[in-house]
Design an enzyme around this catalytic site. Sequence first.
Site, PDB file in Angstrom:
ATOM      1  N   HIS A 110      91.239  38.968  23.618  1.00 41.63           N
ATOM      2  CA  HIS A 110      89.828  38.522  24.619  1.00 41.63           C
ATOM      3  C   HIS A 110      90.119  36.816  24.612  1.00 41.63           C
ATOM      4  O   HIS A 110      89.430  35.886  25.068  1.00 41.63           O
ATOM      5  CB  HIS A 110      88.422  39.124  23.860  1.00 41.63           C
ATOM      6  CG  HIS A 110      88.254  38.373  22.230  1.00 41.63           C
ATOM      7  ND1 HIS A 110      87.925  38.646  22.020  1.00 41.63           N
ATOM      8  CD2 HIS A 110      87.224  37.032  22.416  1.00 41.63           C
ATOM      9  CE1 HIS A 110      87.073  37.614  20.964  1.00 41.63           C
ATOM     10  NE2 HIS A 110      86.680  36.672  21.149  1.00 41.63           N
ATOM     11  N   ASP A 132      91.538  45.328  20.443  1.00 40.17           N
ATOM     12  CA  ASP A 132      91.824  43.352  20.124  1.00 40.17           C
ATOM     13  C   ASP A 132      92.129  42.601  20.157  1.00 40.17           C
ATOM     14  O   ASP A 132      92.449  41.896  18.816  1.00 40.17           O
ATOM     15  CB  ASP A 132      89.902  42.717  20.101  1.00 40.17           C
ATOM     16  CG  ASP A 132      89.815  42.022  20.943  1.00 40.17           C
ATOM     17  OD1 ASP A 132      90.417  41.049  21.646  1.00 40.17           O
ATOM     18  OD2 ASP A 132      88.621  41.309  19.895  1.00 40.17           O
ATOM     19  N   SER A 165      86.940  33.060  17.191  1.00 32.32           N
ATOM     20  CA  SER A 165      87.694  34.574  17.253  1.00 32.32           C
ATOM     21  C   SER A 165      88.839  34.429  17.502  1.00 32.32           C
ATOM     22  O   SER A 165      88.993  33.161  17.654  1.00 32.32           O
ATOM     23  CB  SER A 165      87.192  35.092  18.863  1.00 32.32           C
ATOM     24  OG  SER A 165      85.747  35.516  18.889  1.00 32.32           O
TER      25      SER A 165
END
Length: 258
Positions: free
Chosen positions: A67, A110, A207
């Site tokens: 992402h 992910d 992230s």
Amino acid sequence: MMHSLFTFLLVHLLAWLCQYAHGSKIIHGKKVPDGMMPYMVSLQNNNNAHVCGGFLISEEFVLTAAHCDNATHVVLGTHNLKKVDNNARKQSVMKCKYPSYHESPKFGFDIMLLKLSQKVSLNKKVNLIRLSENQNLKDNQKCRVAGWGSTKTKTKDQVVELQVVDIPIINRKVCDKEWQKSNVKLPENVICAGGYKTKSGFCQGDSGGPLVCGGMAVGIVSFNFRKDCKYPNLPNIYTEIKTYVPWIKETLKKKQCV
């Protein structure tokens, strides 16, 4: 007045519906000493702003979260994002998302590889971290997560220097049960660590950074719950790396997206 009321209700409705928030900033962490974690990488956008973390796994590839696709280049070799000079390698990247990833980390998969525009030279400031292929994590095992960004919920302020925090591994059945209380079914192949029964964890902006256990990368920062980093609340979620090792090895071997 009616318009203001509508806007107020809409904002709160969207906040309620947003169950998944991409991971970002280290909560209750401390500065990483110089020379430690030379594998950490800052993913940045066209404005040279930090957007995600990542970690160097070969002289040509960085591993991160799928992402984090708004990144245009990476910075290696520095813990201080204000000290990006000739000693901090800045490189453009080719993005190799895992083929099954679709739009949101809530569906799993992910994970993304970034192929660097140039092969890097390894040294004290730029080095690799090993990936765990078969490590069996134990409940409450102490691991660590690192990243750049602010230390408060819902703020755009970022810290300049890399932060790290120790967090415990959380039993998967317990993790599933806690998330199900909020009507959320977690994807397969994830690890739960931090955020639950502890004041430490990640938040929006970390992230793509690694979950490190026993000196090896076992997971990738993926998402938490509703951008709420005022822990404790629900467990933080990481992509489990060992599931994807065959794909990673094939991509590194071919030196292109597969």
